[in-house]
Design a protein around this motif. Structure first.
Motif, PDB file in Angstrom:
ATOM      1  N   VAL A  34     -16.917 -74.009 -23.425  1.00 15.61           N
ATOM      2  CA  VAL A  34     -17.639 -73.074 -24.284  1.00 15.61           C
ATOM      3  C   VAL A  34     -16.662 -72.063 -24.881  1.00 15.61           C
ATOM      4  O   VAL A  34     -15.913 -71.405 -24.163  1.00 15.61           O
ATOM      5  CB  VAL A  34     -18.748 -72.348 -23.489  1.00 15.61           C
ATOM      6  N   ALA A  35     -16.694 -71.934 -26.195  1.00 16.44           N
ATOM      7  CA  ALA A  35     -15.774 -71.045 -26.903  1.00 16.44           C
ATOM      8  C   ALA A  35     -16.234 -69.589 -26.842  1.00 16.44           C
ATOM      9  O   ALA A  35     -17.426 -69.302 -26.708  1.00 16.44           O
ATOM     10  CB  ALA A  35     -15.661 -71.481 -28.355  1.00 16.44           C
ATOM     11  N   ASP A  36     -15.260 -68.668 -26.963  1.00 20.75           N
ATOM     12  CA  ASP A  36     -15.556 -67.246 -27.092  1.00 20.75           C
ATOM     13  C   ASP A  36     -16.058 -66.978 -28.512  1.00 20.75           C
ATOM     14  O   ASP A  36     -15.725 -67.699 -29.445  1.00 20.75           O
ATOM     15  CB  ASP A  36     -14.306 -66.401 -26.855  1.00 20.75           C
ATOM     16  N   THR A  37     -16.830 -65.913 -28.656  1.00 24.49           N
ATOM     17  CA  THR A  37     -17.354 -65.517 -29.960  1.00 24.49           C
ATOM     18  C   THR A  37     -16.952 -64.079 -30.241  1.00 24.49           C
ATOM     19  O   THR A  37     -17.109 -63.214 -29.386  1.00 24.49           O
ATOM     20  CB  THR A  37     -18.892 -65.614 -29.976  1.00 24.49           C
ATOM     21  N   LEU A  38     -16.438 -63.839 -31.444  1.00 26.01           N
ATOM     22  CA  LEU A  38     -16.072 -62.488 -31.866  1.00 26.01           C
ATOM     23  C   LEU A  38     -17.318 -61.768 -32.351  1.00 26.01           C
ATOM     24  O   LEU A  38     -18.026 -62.255 -33.234  1.00 26.01           O
ATOM     25  CB  LEU A  38     -15.031 -62.543 -32.978  1.00 26.01           C
ATOM     26  N   ILE A  39     -17.595 -60.604 -31.769  1.00 26.57           N
ATOM     27  CA  ILE A  39     -18.735 -59.792 -32.173  1.00 26.57           C
ATOM     28  C   ILE A  39     -18.294 -58.730 -33.173  1.00 26.57           C
ATOM     29  O   ILE A  39     -18.905 -58.557 -34.209  1.00 26.57           O
ATOM     30  CB  ILE A  39     -19.407 -59.118 -30.952  1.00 26.57           C
ATOM     31  N   ALA A  40     -17.209 -58.010 -32.855  1.00 29.67           N
ATOM     32  CA  ALA A  40     -16.685 -56.964 -33.734  1.00 29.67           C
ATOM     33  C   ALA A  40     -15.204 -56.764 -33.425  1.00 29.67           C
ATOM     34  O   ALA A  40     -14.753 -57.046 -32.323  1.00 29.67           O
ATOM     35  CB  ALA A  40     -17.440 -55.663 -33.531  1.00 29.67           C
ATOM     36  N   GLU A  41     -14.460 -56.285 -34.411  1.00 31.07           N
ATOM     37  CA  GLU A  41     -13.049 -55.984 -34.176  1.00 31.07           C
ATOM     38  C   GLU A  41     -12.691 -54.649 -34.811  1.00 31.07           C
ATOM     39  O   GLU A  41     -13.454 -54.109 -35.607  1.00 31.07           O
ATOM     40  CB  GLU A  41     -12.149 -57.101 -34.701  1.00 31.07           C
ATOM     41  N   ASN A  42     -11.545 -54.112 -34.424  1.00 29.90           N
ATOM     42  CA  ASN A  42     -11.071 -52.806 -34.871  1.00 29.90           C
ATOM     43  C   ASN A  42     -12.070 -51.702 -34.538  1.00 29.90           C
ATOM     44  O   ASN A  42     -12.377 -50.850 -35.368  1.00 29.90           O
ATOM     45  CB  ASN A  42     -10.758 -52.817 -36.371  1.00 29.90           C
ATOM     46  N   VAL A  43     -12.574 -51.726 -33.320  1.00 30.72           N
ATOM     47  CA  VAL A  43     -13.541 -50.740 -32.834  1.00 30.72           C
ATOM     48  C   VAL A  43     -12.790 -49.738 -31.958  1.00 30.72           C
ATOM     49  O   VAL A  43     -11.943 -50.126 -31.149  1.00 30.72           O
ATOM     50  CB  VAL A  43     -14.664 -51.421 -32.017  1.00 30.72           C
ATOM     51  N   HIS A  44     -13.093 -48.462 -32.117  1.00 30.87           N
ATOM     52  CA  HIS A  44     -12.483 -47.421 -31.284  1.00 30.87           C
ATOM     53  C   HIS A  44     -12.837 -47.675 -29.816  1.00 30.87           C
ATOM     54  O   HIS A  44     -13.918 -48.171 -29.500  1.00 30.87           O
ATOM     55  CB  HIS A  44     -13.000 -46.051 -31.725  1.00 30.87           C
ATOM     56  N   ASP A  45     -11.908 -47.335 -28.914  1.00 27.54           N
ATOM     57  CA  ASP A  45     -12.092 -47.601 -27.483  1.00 27.54           C
ATOM     58  C   ASP A  45     -13.419 -47.064 -26.944  1.00 27.54           C
ATOM     59  O   ASP A  45     -14.123 -47.750 -26.204  1.00 27.54           O
ATOM     60  CB  ASP A  45     -10.949 -46.976 -26.670  1.00 27.54           C
ATOM     61  N   TYR A  46     -13.754 -45.835 -27.291  1.00 23.68           N
ATOM     62  CA  TYR A  46     -14.980 -45.219 -26.785  1.00 23.68           C
ATOM     63  C   TYR A  46     -16.208 -46.017 -27.225  1.00 23.68           C
ATOM     64  O   TYR A  46     -17.090 -46.311 -26.424  1.00 23.68           O
ATOM     65  CB  TYR A  46     -15.085 -43.778 -27.285  1.00 23.68           C
TER      66      TYR A  46
END
Length: 65
Positions: free
Chosen positions: A14-26
């Motif tokens: 089963v592959a991973d899925t990207l939900i969001a990127e370049n999100v601040h750590d908090y």
């Protein structure tokens, strides 16, 4: 940071899925906690987590072929 969903049962096919990127750590922490509470759990098929931006996504069966 990236927010990804992975297989909750650690199946290699089963592959991973990207939900969001370049999100601040908090916000990444808050979003993953929300997703895990809303859609996750012991019997859910997906597990949500925040990872570093350079973290590679697992391709599932495409990794083997």
């Amino acid at each position: 940071m990236k927010i990804i969903s992975t297989d909750n049962f650690a199946r290699e096919s089963v592959a991973d899925t990207l939900i969001a990127e370049n999100v601040h750590d908090y916000y990444a922490k808050e979003i993953t906690e929300f997703l895990q509470a809303k859609y996750g759990g012991e019997n859910a098929s997906r597990y949500y987590k925040a990872v570093a931006d350079d973290h590679p996504l697992w391709g599932g069966m495409a990794e083997f072929v």
